[in-house]
Design a protein around this motif. Structure first.
Motif: not given
Length: 398
Positions: A123-142
């Motif tokens: 729902r909320d915007p992914v941070k710039p370059g977020g797709f390259a940050d695995w831990d950030y994206m997995a945290g967003r999924m959780a």
């Protein structure tokens, strides 16, 4: 434009259609490869890898294959399932406790593979370059709240599939997704297919050219929602990417399992051949049989807004030709076949019924959600050469 490679005379029609793609269907650069019972029968490439520099598409040219990558992620999960390390009907929380919140507590591994885990987007915007940050994206999924009651419907998890299923692979195996696939699949089969491209391969990459809509295009309902409703699943799943540039080195080096893999047709056929022939090199016969079965189907996918059919993590034949919902909304393969399409019209799949492994990749994206006439014509020619009679029932049959 010149075509290189080899083609068994039995599959001359595949070569003819490949040449027609380059001459008359807007193809820029592409590759097509197929094997039958473990023997490569077609391995062709042609056109331009980069028209701006006049570089030709060569034998070792690769490109982003977008959602074809999901099949590589799904296969990685099935390898772990086959080893008894991951269970299809186990709750995800057994492996990833942080995921079990905000309506996702009852999510199972099967639901994740079936695109039923209710996380088609964020729902909320992914941070710039977020797709390259695995831990950030997995945290967003959780941390994301479920978009529907898990398991009650299916909605294509556009890029998120790479982090939902991919995080299971990482947690269970103890290796990053890209590393696991490289060690357990690519190196065992000789497949030049990367989830996270090493710098040494940069020289072989053909930039992707996005499709430019034509005045007479009939937009699908997905495209209409994407363009008109910024709060929709369609808009967010396609555009909430943190600025991901699939032609940028940083984006290609990232392990983006939902759509960032790089390969060519030969690279995909290398590992699909092991599945088409039931070699046992990657998974057991029982696991292979399960991988090819329909696991979920719907008349209206919550994301794509079309009827869809999936095995566990793989696409099955999808025939929407008679529904009047626009071109590019079908992908017709054999009924026993399973694989995955990629944005713009690429595909890789295995058909154990006839021992066929097939792939087509390109650098010029086409119109539609699934396949356009460039790829479908090649698939049709391959099945006809194998003695299949018709695809009128919705899949190729003898």
């Amino acid at each position: 434009m010149a075509v290189g490679g080899k083609c068994d005379p039995k599959f001359a029609k595949v070569k003819e259609e490949f040449e027609r793609n380059l001459a008359a269907r807007g193809e820029v650069g592409a590759s097509v490869c197929l094997s039958v019972n473990g023997e490569t029968a077609v391995d062709l490439w042609g056109g331009m890898a980069n028209p701006e520099t006049c570089d030709p598409w060569q034998e070792d040219t690769i490109s982003i294959v977008f959602s074809c990558t999901k099949a590589a992620v799904a296969l990685s999960a099935h390898i772990l399932i086959d080893r008894g390390l991951l269970a299809l009907d186990a709750p995800v929380k057994d492996y990833w406790p942080e995921f079990a919140q905000k309506g996702k507590e009852k999510t199972t591994v099967r639901m994740m593979l079936n695109h039923e885990s209710a996380l088609p987007t964020l729902r909320d915007p992914v941070k710039p370059g977020g797709f390259a940050d695995w831990d950030y994206m997995a945290g967003r999924m959780a941390d994301e709240e479920a978009f529907w009651e898990v398991g009650t419907r299916n909605g294509y998890h556009m890029i998120n599939f790479g982090w939902t299923v991919g995080e299971l692979v990482r947690r269970v195996s103890g290796k990053s997704l890209g590393t696991f696939f490289r060690e357990e699949v690519a190196e065992k089969t000789g497949a030049k297919f990367w989830i996270g491209l090493p710098e040494s391969e940069d020289v072989h990459v053909a930039p992707i050219r996005q499709y430019v809509p034509k005045p007479d295009d009939q937009p699908s309902e997905f495209v209409i929602k994407l363009m008109t409703d910024p709060d929709s699943i369609q808009h967010k799943s396609f555009l909430n990417t943190g600025g991901w540039d699939f032609n940028d080195r940083k984006g290609q080096a990232a392990e983006i399992g939902g759509g960032g893999g790089l390969s060519n047709a030969r690279g995909q056929v290398a590992w699909y051949t092991e599945l088409a022939t039931n070699s046992g090199k990657l998974v057991s016969s029982d696991r292979l049989a399960a991988m090819s079965m329909v696991s979920t189907a719907t008349q209206r996918d919550a994301t794509l807004l079309i009827p869809t059919r999936f095995a566990s993590g793989f696409m099955k034949s999808m025939d929407n030709r008679g529904l009047g919902i626009g071109p590019g909304t079908s992908a017709i393969i054999g009924e026993k076949a399973f694989g995955h399409v990629g944005a713009g019209g690429s595909i890789g799949f295995a058909d154990p019924e006839c021992g066929l492994a097939f792939s087509y990749t390109m650098n010029q994206m086409g119109n539609g959600l699934l396949l356009n006439e460039r790829c479908q014509s090649l698939i049709d020619a391959a099945y006809m050469a194998l003695g299949y009679r018709t695809n009128a029932p919705g899949a190729w049959v003898r």
